[in-house]
Design a protein around this motif. Sequence first.
Motif, PDB file in Angstrom:
ATOM      1  N   THR A 157       0.772  -1.311   0.061  1.00  0.00           N
ATOM      2  CA  THR A 157       0.069  -0.113  -0.174  1.00  0.00           C
ATOM      3  C   THR A 157       0.933   1.284   0.136  1.00  0.00           C
ATOM      4  O   THR A 157       2.282   1.273   0.274  1.00  0.00           O
ATOM      5  N   GLN A 158       0.331   2.278  -0.561  1.00  0.00           N
ATOM      6  CA  GLN A 158       1.031   3.609  -0.385  1.00  0.00           C
ATOM      7  C   GLN A 158       0.103   4.596   0.302  1.00  0.00           C
ATOM      8  O   GLN A 158      -0.939   4.824  -0.169  1.00  0.00           O
ATOM      9  N   ILE A 159       0.898   5.401   1.153  1.00  0.00           N
ATOM     10  CA  ILE A 159       0.117   6.590   1.824  1.00  0.00           C
ATOM     11  C   ILE A 159       0.575   7.878   0.829  1.00  0.00           C
ATOM     12  O   ILE A 159       1.671   8.309   0.806  1.00  0.00           O
ATOM     13  N   THR A 160      -0.261   8.375   0.213  1.00  0.00           N
ATOM     14  CA  THR A 160      -0.109   9.533  -0.731  1.00  0.00           C
ATOM     15  C   THR A 160       0.242  10.950  -0.120  1.00  0.00           C
ATOM     16  O   THR A 160      -0.045  10.955   1.202  1.00  0.00           O
ATOM     17  N   GLU A 161       0.459  11.674  -0.937  1.00  0.00           N
ATOM     18  CA  GLU A 161       0.789  13.124  -0.154  1.00  0.00           C
ATOM     19  C   GLU A 161      -0.390  13.768   0.165  1.00  0.00           C
ATOM     20  O   GLU A 161      -0.772  14.354   1.055  1.00  0.00           O
ATOM     21  N   SER A 205      -3.910  15.383   4.490  1.00  0.00           N
ATOM     22  CA  SER A 205      -5.205  15.391   5.561  1.00  0.00           C
ATOM     23  C   SER A 205      -5.348  15.023   6.630  1.00  0.00           C
ATOM     24  O   SER A 205      -5.913  15.380   7.679  1.00  0.00           O
ATOM     25  N   ARG A 206      -4.329  14.334   7.128  1.00  0.00           N
ATOM     26  CA  ARG A 206      -3.915  13.803   8.546  1.00  0.00           C
ATOM     27  C   ARG A 206      -3.135  14.734   9.069  1.00  0.00           C
ATOM     28  O   ARG A 206      -3.001  14.706  10.446  1.00  0.00           O
ATOM     29  N   ASN A 233      13.513   5.156  13.985  1.00  0.00           N
ATOM     30  CA  ASN A 233      14.085   5.223  12.749  1.00  0.00           C
ATOM     31  C   ASN A 233      14.046   6.358  12.164  1.00  0.00           C
ATOM     32  O   ASN A 233      14.733   6.721  11.236  1.00  0.00           O
ATOM     33  N   VAL A 234      12.827   7.058  12.410  1.00  0.00           N
ATOM     34  CA  VAL A 234      12.467   8.309  11.637  1.00  0.00           C
ATOM     35  C   VAL A 234      12.345   9.486  12.293  1.00  0.00           C
ATOM     36  O   VAL A 234      11.330   9.838  12.871  1.00  0.00           O
ATOM     37  N   LEU A 235      13.606  10.005  12.365  1.00  0.00           N
ATOM     38  CA  LEU A 235      13.575  11.329  13.037  1.00  0.00           C
ATOM     39  C   LEU A 235      13.705  12.558  12.249  1.00  0.00           C
ATOM     40  O   LEU A 235      14.626  13.327  12.073  1.00  0.00           O
ATOM     41  N   LEU A 236      12.397  12.739  11.751  1.00  0.00           N
ATOM     42  CA  LEU A 236      12.307  14.002  10.824  1.00  0.00           C
ATOM     43  C   LEU A 236      10.910  14.496  11.025  1.00  0.00           C
ATOM     44  O   LEU A 236       9.693  13.826  11.603  1.00  0.00           O
ATOM     45  N   ASP A 237      10.772  15.696  10.524  1.00  0.00           N
ATOM     46  CA  ASP A 237       9.328  16.102  10.734  1.00  0.00           C
ATOM     47  C   ASP A 237       8.456  15.320   9.748  1.00  0.00           C
ATOM     48  O   ASP A 237       8.636  15.399   8.378  1.00  0.00           O
ATOM     49  N   PRO A 238       7.209  14.928   9.926  1.00  0.00           N
ATOM     50  CA  PRO A 238       6.441  14.225   9.301  1.00  0.00           C
ATOM     51  C   PRO A 238       5.736  14.924   8.095  1.00  0.00           C
ATOM     52  O   PRO A 238       5.377  14.415   7.214  1.00  0.00           O
ATOM     53  N   SER A 239       5.626  16.326   8.432  1.00  0.00           N
ATOM     54  CA  SER A 239       5.037  17.291   7.514  1.00  0.00           C
ATOM     55  C   SER A 239       5.786  17.296   6.263  1.00  0.00           C
ATOM     56  O   SER A 239       5.351  17.671   5.219  1.00  0.00           O
TER      57      SER A 239
END
Length: 217
Positions: free
Chosen positions: A47-51, A56-57, A113-119
């Motif tokens: 699956t892919q979570i799109t931009e 929207s989240r 593992n993901v230390l970045l701004d999710p935006s």
Amino acid sequence: MFSKSKGLLLLTTAFCAGTASAQDADSLFLGTLRIEGAAAQSLLGNTQITEEEIESRNPATVKDVFAGESSVAVSGGAAMAQKVMVNGIEESLLSVTIDGARQNKGAFHHTGNVLLDPSLLKSVEVSEGLAPADAGPGGLGGVLAYTTKDARDLLEPGDNFGGLATVTGGSNGSGLRGTATLFGAQGGFEWLLSTTHQDGDEYKDGDGDTIDGTAAE
């Protein structure tokens, strides 16, 4: 009278026309076929979570990115300590990449593992279970492939420089969170700088009990 070359051309044309007529008479319409790539990939566990879905989240943490994804769970209280699990398998046992770069577990065993701004995420691809061969090594349990936005994704048409600044806050432990991002593009060169800072207290659960270790700094 006509020459041999003209006669050969005339016979060839008549033969081609006769072949086309025979094919038209024998053709059979089998109906319209519609292939939906997304549905097929979903059936395979990809699956892919799109931009658009990410926007929207409006994610403040990695947990928000995967909101509504039944096969993905995120543990941990503080944003820095959140770890992603696909079908119960923790991310250190998965193949995790950011823009194609492999992430080898966390910088510290209590961090994710993901230390970045999710935006700044453009999309996330999730493969449940045995991953495709092109996912690379370590994908027997699944794959998390993060793709971040580049400068051209953020720039308005005609602009070569821009910036973003956000401030968010909450009353239950999250405190204040500020993000500043600068980006630009000139010719074939692009650059992007981003920083995020958050201060807060330990949050309380639904019973009013303080959860230790959830303060953000």
